[in-house]
Design a protein around this motif. Structure first.
Motif, PDB file in Angstrom:
ATOM      1  N   UNK A 222       0.832  -1.206   0.000  1.00 39.14           N
ATOM      2  CA  UNK A 222       0.000   0.000   0.000  1.00 39.14           C
ATOM      3  C   UNK A 222       0.871   1.263   0.000  1.00 39.14           C
ATOM      4  N   UNK A 223       1.940   1.246   0.779  1.00 37.26           N
ATOM      5  CA  UNK A 223       2.843   2.404   0.849  1.00 37.26           C
ATOM      6  C   UNK A 223       3.539   2.629  -0.487  1.00 37.26           C
ATOM      7  N   UNK A 224       4.001   1.546  -1.108  1.00 40.70           N
ATOM      8  CA  UNK A 224       4.636   1.651  -2.426  1.00 40.70           C
ATOM      9  C   UNK A 224       3.653   2.233  -3.437  1.00 40.70           C
ATOM     10  N   UNK A 225       2.425   1.772  -3.403  1.00 40.07           N
ATOM     11  CA  UNK A 225       1.415   2.224  -4.358  1.00 40.07           C
ATOM     12  C   UNK A 225       1.138   3.718  -4.210  1.00 40.07           C
ATOM     13  N   UNK A 226       0.948   4.187  -2.987  1.00 40.03           N
ATOM     14  CA  UNK A 226       0.694   5.613  -2.765  1.00 40.03           C
ATOM     15  C   UNK A 226       1.916   6.432  -3.189  1.00 40.03           C
ATOM     16  N   UNK A 227       3.109   5.970  -2.833  1.00 46.26           N
ATOM     17  CA  UNK A 227       4.327   6.680  -3.233  1.00 46.26           C
ATOM     18  C   UNK A 227       4.503   6.723  -4.732  1.00 46.26           C
ATOM     19  N   UNK A 228       4.131   5.639  -5.401  1.00 45.02           N
ATOM     20  CA  UNK A 228       4.270   5.589  -6.851  1.00 45.02           C
ATOM     21  C   UNK A 228       3.280   6.521  -7.545  1.00 45.02           C
ATOM     22  N   UNK A 229       2.127   6.716  -6.943  1.00 46.11           N
ATOM     23  CA  UNK A 229       1.163   7.670  -7.510  1.00 46.11           C
ATOM     24  C   UNK A 229       1.800   9.054  -7.576  1.00 46.11           C
ATOM     25  N   UNK A 230       2.492   9.462  -6.502  1.00 47.63           N
ATOM     26  CA  UNK A 230       3.175  10.759  -6.523  1.00 47.63           C
ATOM     27  C   UNK A 230       4.260  10.777  -7.603  1.00 47.63           C
ATOM     28  N   UNK A 231       5.003   9.694  -7.730  1.00 44.42           N
ATOM     29  CA  UNK A 231       6.029   9.615  -8.758  1.00 44.42           C
ATOM     30  C   UNK A 231       5.455   9.716 -10.154  1.00 44.42           C
ATOM     31  N   UNK A 232       4.348   9.034 -10.386  1.00 43.23           N
ATOM     32  CA  UNK A 232       3.709   9.091 -11.703  1.00 43.23           C
ATOM     33  C   UNK A 232       3.164  10.491 -12.000  1.00 43.23           C
ATOM     34  N   UNK A 233       2.578  11.140 -10.995  1.00 50.38           N
ATOM     35  CA  UNK A 233       2.097  12.502 -11.196  1.00 50.38           C
ATOM     36  C   UNK A 233       3.240  13.435 -11.579  1.00 50.38           C
ATOM     37  N   UNK A 234       4.380  13.270 -10.922  1.00 53.67           N
ATOM     38  CA  UNK A 234       5.557  14.080 -11.253  1.00 53.67           C
ATOM     39  C   UNK A 234       6.028  13.793 -12.677  1.00 53.67           C
TER      40      UNK A 234
END
Length: 144
Positions: free
Chosen positions: A73-85
């Motif tokens: 879950x933590x990886x997924x939320x963090x990756x959302x920020x990475x993808x937005x960037x």
């Protein structure tokens, strides 16, 4: 059949490799950041992804499934920020309202790692420019 610890180790290697790519791309981006550099989003992404690596190591020690799911879950939320960037950087550099496919955008963003041609050097420098309003891509390519 391989034990779960083996696969957990493989996942840790992949997490480390992606963290290495992230650190390298952040270093390049940091050198050429502008006033609009999204520090809060970048910091959130880094904190979440770093936390997920630590959580994965904790999972490897205790082998509790709930730790693995919490890490996921933590990886997924963090990756959302990475993808937005990644997508907002692409749109800013190419001056388009909508980015292409995920694979095309990811290849473009990571193209600065290649050194095979003049075109890839152009893409590396263009990738580093976050705010095309304050510094045009042409100036970045010319090294100004």
């Amino acid at each position: 059949m391989f034990p779960i610890g083996f696969f957990a180790g493989v996942v840790l290697i992949f997490l480390g490799a992606t963290a290495g790519l992230g650190i390298a791309s952040l270093a390049k981006w940091w050198q050429h950041r502008s006033q609009d550099f999204p520090e809060k989003k970048v910091t959130t992404h880094i904190v979440l992804q770093s936390t997920s690596i630590v959580m994965w190591v904790v999972f490897m020690v205790f082998m509790q499934p709930w730790i693995a799911w919490l890490t996921f879950a933590t990886i997924t939320v963090g990756q959302v920020f990475g993808d937005l960037l990644m997508f907002s950087s692409y749109r800013a550099r190419h001056r388009v309202p909508k980015a292409g496919s995920y694979v095309a955008v990811a290849k473009d963003v990571l193209s600065f790692f290649t050194t095979h041609s003049r075109t890839s050097r152009h893409h590396r420098r263009a990738w580093m420019v976050w705010n095309v309003r304050s510094l045009s891509v042409e100036h970045a390519v010319k090294g100004r």
